[in-house]
Every structure is written in structure tokens, then in C-alpha cells.
Design a protein around this motif. Structure first.
Motif, PDB file in Angstrom:
ATOM      1  N   GLU A   2      82.797  22.586  49.407  1.00  0.00           N
ATOM      2  CA  GLU A   2      84.034  23.068  48.842  1.00  0.00           C
ATOM      3  C   GLU A   2      84.218  24.536  49.192  1.00  0.00           C
ATOM      4  O   GLU A   2      83.273  25.325  49.182  1.00  0.00           O
ATOM      5  N   PRO A   3      85.449  24.976  49.519  1.00  0.00           N
ATOM      6  CA  PRO A   3      85.676  26.388  49.826  1.00  0.00           C
ATOM      7  C   PRO A   3      85.483  27.242  48.594  1.00  0.00           C
ATOM      8  O   PRO A   3      85.668  26.790  47.462  1.00  0.00           O
ATOM      9  N   PRO A   4      85.055  28.504  48.768  1.00  0.00           N
ATOM     10  CA  PRO A   4      84.904  29.411  47.618  1.00  0.00           C
ATOM     11  C   PRO A   4      86.198  29.528  46.844  1.00  0.00           C
ATOM     12  O   PRO A   4      87.286  29.511  47.408  1.00  0.00           O
ATOM     13  N   ARG A   5      86.096  29.635  45.542  1.00  0.00           N
ATOM     14  CA  ARG A   5      87.283  29.740  44.708  1.00  0.00           C
ATOM     15  C   ARG A   5      87.985  31.071  44.929  1.00  0.00           C
ATOM     16  O   ARG A   5      87.361  32.082  45.192  1.00  0.00           O
ATOM     17  N   ARG A   6      89.316  31.060  44.840  1.00  0.00           N
ATOM     18  CA  ARG A   6      90.056  32.305  44.953  1.00  0.00           C
ATOM     19  C   ARG A   6      89.669  33.236  43.822  1.00  0.00           C
ATOM     20  O   ARG A   6      89.603  32.841  42.668  1.00  0.00           O
ATOM     21  N   VAL A  74      82.979  49.240  40.059  1.00  0.00           N
ATOM     22  CA  VAL A  74      81.530  49.059  39.970  1.00  0.00           C
ATOM     23  C   VAL A  74      81.082  48.134  41.103  1.00  0.00           C
ATOM     24  O   VAL A  74      81.581  47.004  41.222  1.00  0.00           O
ATOM     25  N   LEU A  75      80.161  48.616  41.912  1.00  0.00           N
ATOM     26  CA  LEU A  75      79.606  47.833  43.005  1.00  0.00           C
ATOM     27  C   LEU A  75      78.360  47.109  42.497  1.00  0.00           C
ATOM     28  O   LEU A  75      77.424  47.753  42.021  1.00  0.00           O
ATOM     29  N   VAL A  76      78.371  45.788  42.571  1.00  0.00           N
ATOM     30  CA  VAL A  76      77.270  44.975  42.064  1.00  0.00           C
ATOM     31  C   VAL A  76      76.527  44.340  43.243  1.00  0.00           C
ATOM     32  O   VAL A  76      77.128  43.639  44.064  1.00  0.00           O
ATOM     33  N   THR A  77      75.244  44.618  43.313  1.00  0.00           N
ATOM     34  CA  THR A  77      74.382  44.045  44.350  1.00  0.00           C
ATOM     35  C   THR A  77      73.286  43.269  43.653  1.00  0.00           C
ATOM     36  O   THR A  77      72.724  43.746  42.646  1.00  0.00           O
ATOM     37  N   LEU A  92      66.420   9.614  52.336  1.00  0.00           N
ATOM     38  CA  LEU A  92      67.033   9.426  51.014  1.00  0.00           C
ATOM     39  C   LEU A  92      66.056   9.598  49.857  1.00  0.00           C
ATOM     40  O   LEU A  92      66.379   9.247  48.718  1.00  0.00           O
ATOM     41  N   GLU A  93      64.890  10.165  50.117  1.00  0.00           N
ATOM     42  CA  GLU A  93      63.930  10.422  49.050  1.00  0.00           C
ATOM     43  C   GLU A  93      64.323  11.689  48.282  1.00  0.00           C
ATOM     44  O   GLU A  93      64.900  12.627  48.856  1.00  0.00           O
ATOM     45  N   PRO A  94      64.022  11.748  46.968  1.00  0.00           N
ATOM     46  CA  PRO A  94      64.315  12.970  46.202  1.00  0.00           C
ATOM     47  C   PRO A  94      63.539  14.160  46.771  1.00  0.00           C
ATOM     48  O   PRO A  94      62.423  14.002  47.278  1.00  0.00           O
ATOM     49  N   LEU A  95      64.137  15.325  46.679  1.00  0.00           N
ATOM     50  CA  LEU A  95      63.451  16.531  47.143  1.00  0.00           C
ATOM     51  C   LEU A  95      63.712  17.677  46.190  1.00  0.00           C
ATOM     52  O   LEU A  95      64.703  17.700  45.471  1.00  0.00           O
ATOM     53  N   GLU A  96      62.801  18.629  46.204  1.00  0.00           N
ATOM     54  CA  GLU A  96      62.919  19.837  45.385  1.00  0.00           C
ATOM     55  C   GLU A  96      62.629  21.044  46.266  1.00  0.00           C
ATOM     56  O   GLU A  96      61.657  21.051  47.016  1.00  0.00           O
ATOM     57  N   GLN A  97      63.483  22.039  46.178  1.00  0.00           N
ATOM     58  CA  GLN A  97      63.322  23.260  46.956  1.00  0.00           C
ATOM     59  C   GLN A  97      63.686  24.454  46.080  1.00  0.00           C
ATOM     60  O   GLN A  97      64.083  24.299  44.929  1.00  0.00           O
ATOM     61  N   GLN A  98      63.540  25.635  46.648  1.00  0.00           N
ATOM     62  CA  GLN A  98      63.922  26.855  45.953  1.00  0.00           C
ATOM     63  C   GLN A  98      65.044  27.546  46.722  1.00  0.00           C
ATOM     64  O   GLN A  98      65.074  27.526  47.952  1.00  0.00           O
ATOM     65  N   CYS A  99      65.953  28.127  45.982  1.00  0.00           N
ATOM     66  CA  CYS A  99      67.082  28.844  46.572  1.00  0.00           C
ATOM     67  C   CYS A  99      66.962  30.331  46.242  1.00  0.00           C
ATOM     68  O   CYS A  99      66.646  30.700  45.105  1.00  0.00           O
ATOM     69  N   GLU A 100      67.218  31.173  47.234  1.00  0.00           N
ATOM     70  CA  GLU A 100      67.309  32.616  47.012  1.00  0.00           C
ATOM     71  C   GLU A 100      68.548  33.112  47.745  1.00  0.00           C
ATOM     72  O   GLU A 100      68.633  33.014  48.965  1.00  0.00           O
ATOM     73  N   ALA A 101      69.499  33.618  46.992  1.00  0.00           N
ATOM     74  CA  ALA A 101      70.782  34.032  47.565  1.00  0.00           C
ATOM     75  C   ALA A 101      71.069  35.487  47.204  1.00  0.00           C
ATOM     76  O   ALA A 101      70.975  35.875  46.033  1.00  0.00           O
ATOM     77  N   ASP A 102      71.413  36.283  48.207  1.00  0.00           N
ATOM     78  CA  ASP A 102      71.789  37.683  48.000  1.00  0.00           C
ATOM     79  C   ASP A 102      73.315  37.804  47.969  1.00  0.00           C
ATOM     80  O   ASP A 102      74.031  37.037  48.621  1.00  0.00           O
ATOM     81  N   PHE A 103      73.804  38.771  47.235  1.00  0.00           N
ATOM     82  CA  PHE A 103      75.246  38.964  47.150  1.00  0.00           C
ATOM     83  C   PHE A 103      75.564  40.423  46.864  1.00  0.00           C
ATOM     84  O   PHE A 103      74.724  41.192  46.374  1.00  0.00           O
ATOM     85  N   GLN A 104      76.782  40.801  47.167  1.00  0.00           N
ATOM     86  CA  GLN A 104      77.296  42.138  46.848  1.00  0.00           C
ATOM     87  C   GLN A 104      78.796  42.013  46.630  1.00  0.00           C
ATOM     88  O   GLN A 104      79.494  41.393  47.428  1.00  0.00           O
ATOM     89  N   GLU A 142      80.094  34.727  37.582  1.00  0.00           N
ATOM     90  CA  GLU A 142      80.020  33.320  37.994  1.00  0.00           C
ATOM     91  C   GLU A 142      80.656  33.027  39.354  1.00  0.00           C
ATOM     92  O   GLU A 142      80.032  32.362  40.180  1.00  0.00           O
ATOM     93  N   PRO A 143      81.890  33.476  39.651  1.00  0.00           N
ATOM     94  CA  PRO A 143      82.452  33.145  40.966  1.00  0.00           C
ATOM     95  C   PRO A 143      81.646  33.729  42.120  1.00  0.00           C
ATOM     96  O   PRO A 143      81.526  33.108  43.181  1.00  0.00           O
ATOM     97  N   VAL A 144      81.076  34.910  41.922  1.00  0.00           N
ATOM     98  CA  VAL A 144      80.256  35.529  42.960  1.00  0.00           C
ATOM     99  C   VAL A 144      78.955  34.749  43.138  1.00  0.00           C
ATOM    100  O   VAL A 144      78.525  34.463  44.262  1.00  0.00           O
ATOM    101  N   LEU A 145      78.326  34.398  42.028  1.00  0.00           N
ATOM    102  CA  LEU A 145      77.097  33.614  42.071  1.00  0.00           C
ATOM    103  C   LEU A 145      77.339  32.263  42.739  1.00  0.00           C
ATOM    104  O   LEU A 145      76.552  31.820  43.591  1.00  0.00           O
ATOM    105  N   ARG A 146      78.435  31.615  42.366  1.00  0.00           N
ATOM    106  CA  ARG A 146      78.739  30.293  42.922  1.00  0.00           C
ATOM    107  C   ARG A 146      78.908  30.366  44.445  1.00  0.00           C
ATOM    108  O   ARG A 146      78.351  29.558  45.193  1.00  0.00           O
ATOM    109  N   ASP A 147      79.693  31.336  44.907  1.00  0.00           N
ATOM    110  CA  ASP A 147      79.904  31.471  46.341  1.00  0.00           C
ATOM    111  C   ASP A 147      78.591  31.736  47.074  1.00  0.00           C
ATOM    112  O   ASP A 147      78.313  31.142  48.124  1.00  0.00           O
ATOM    113  N   ALA A 148      77.766  32.643  46.523  1.00  0.00           N
ATOM    114  CA  ALA A 148      76.520  33.011  47.193  1.00  0.00           C
ATOM    115  C   ALA A 148      75.557  31.833  47.281  1.00  0.00           C
ATOM    116  O   ALA A 148      74.957  31.579  48.332  1.00  0.00           O
TER     117      ALA A 148
END
Length: 219
Positions: A2-6, A74-77, A92-104, A142-148
Motif C-alpha cells: 500500500e502507498p504511504p498515507r498522505r 522540530v526535526l525528529v530522527t 509457505l512455512e511460518p517465519l519470524e524475523q526482526q525489523c529495524e527501520a530508520d526515519f527522519q 504513527e504515519p512516519v513509523l508506518r511508512d518507515a
């Protein structure tokens, strides 16, 4: 995906300072150069993912933020870390991973929006539409976190890079039996075509009015 929310969508409702992803910037006192660091663990919002993988709703998301006061706002990083759950697109087997996302992201003061409207030329793109604003010195991450997070996810997640997938004949998981094979196996696509051709031949013979269907003609 899905495209990032406006970004303008975040302005539709007043912010609640008690919400886990709403942050207060009043300690910065709008003094350019002032900075604050903080860490917070929050529950993941719903629909934080793509088709085959994502962060389960309610899972713990660890946030490390740096908030810096500048002239415009305010600049948030920051960095977000969260567990991922999904399924391998090959086996099609279940999997578990870790996510690390940076944003500014820049969260502008409301008066900055007034300046944008006053200086905008007719026909120019509406910069305000793509701007996030502070509301009573609060901002919603939330919108920034979701996009990242969504943009960092793999579109084709696999349980391992060399996952062999499933047997095209019987659907068995090939990683469980590396020697798996079928005697005289025929590609199922060709098998379907062969069956269709056989049915057509049988139909032609049934519809042939001549005795024996051998093509002879009486004279």
C-alpha cells in the motif's frame, strides 16, 4: 504494498497526549539548537505490514528518538525495532524475523503553514499538503513509523535464502527431503495439455459417421 498515507490525513483529528505514539516537544521551548533524546516501547498499531509479512498488532516496538528544535519546527530522527511474523513465499512455512527501520521527519510549527500559503505562487504544488505539523507542541509519530516500517519490509520474504520451495507435483516441502523426486514425473502443465488432446481425439472418433471411422468412401 500500500502507498504511504498522505501526511495531511494526520491533521483530521486532535491529538491525544496519552496516545502511545504521540510525543510532547514543550521541553524544547522552541529554542533552535535544543535537543532531547528518549526511548519508548509501544504496542504496534494495526495493519503494520504487507501481504506476506508484518508486525503483529500489539507487538512491542522499540523506539529511539532524537528531537531537535529548529527554526521551522522540530526535526525528529529515530530508529524503530520490532518483531516480524509472516510466511515464506516459497514453501509457505511460518517465519519470524526482526525489523529495524530508520526515519527522519520534520514537524513544522502551525505558523509555518501560514507562511507557505502566503508565499505560494498560483499553480505551484501545495507544499502544505505534504507537511506534518505540530499541534499544541505535540506530534503523532504513527504515519512516519508506518511508512518507515512498511517500506523496509521484503516483498518476497523467505525462511532462508536457499529455500527450495515446494514440489510442483505433490506439494511436499523440499527442504524436509532433499532427495525428493517422482519416477516418470511429468510437468503438470504438459499433463493437462496431453489430457485435453486425448479427449479431443476421442470426441472426433465418436462423431465420425463412417463405419470404423477409417476414412473409406463407397463408390
Amino acid at each position: 504494498m500500500e502507498p504511504p498515507r498522505r501526511k495531511q490525513e494526520t491533521l483530521n483529528a486532535p491529538l491525544d497526549h496519552r496516545a502511545p505514539l504521540v510525543f510532547d516537544t514543550r521541553e524544547l521551548e522552541r529554542r533552535p539548537g535544543s535537543m532531547k533524546r528518549l526511548s519508548r516501547t509501544v504496542e504496534a498499531p494495526a495493519d503494520l505490514g504487507v501481504e506476506f509479512i508484518g508486525v503483529a498488532e500489539g507487538a512491542s516496538v522499540e523506539l529511539d528518538l532524537r528531537m531537535e528544535s529548529v527554526m521551522e519546527g522540530v526535526l525528529v530522527t529515530g530508529t524503530a525495532r520490532a518483531p516480524l511474523t509472516g510466511e515464506c513465499v516459497r514453501c509457505l512455512e511460518p517465519l519470524e524475523q526482526q525489523c529495524e527501520a530508520d526515519f527522519q521527519e520534520m514537524f513544522s510549527y502551525p505558523e509555518s503553514g501560514e507562511r507557505l500559503r502566503k508565499t505560494a505562487e498560483p499553480g505551484e504544488p501545495d507544499e502544505e499538503e505534504d507537511t506534518l505539523f505540530l499541534e499544541d507542541d505535540l506530534f503523532d509519530l504513527e504515519p512516519v513509523l508506518r511508512d518507515a516500517v512498511v517500506l523496509s519490509l521484503p516483498l518476497q520474504p523467505v525462511c532462508r535464502e536457499d529455500c527450495p520451495g515446494l514440489c510442483s507435483v505433490c506439494g511436499a516441502r523440499l527442504a524436509d527431503d532433499p532427495e525428493h523426486e517422482h519416477d516418470n514425473a511429468v510437468d503438470i502443465r504438459w499433463a493437462a495439455l496431453q489430457g485435453l488432446a486425448s479427449s479431443m481425439r476421442d470426441g472426433e472418433q465418436d462423431n465420425d459417421p463412417r463405419p470404423g471411422g477409417d476414412g473409406s468412401q463407397e463408390k
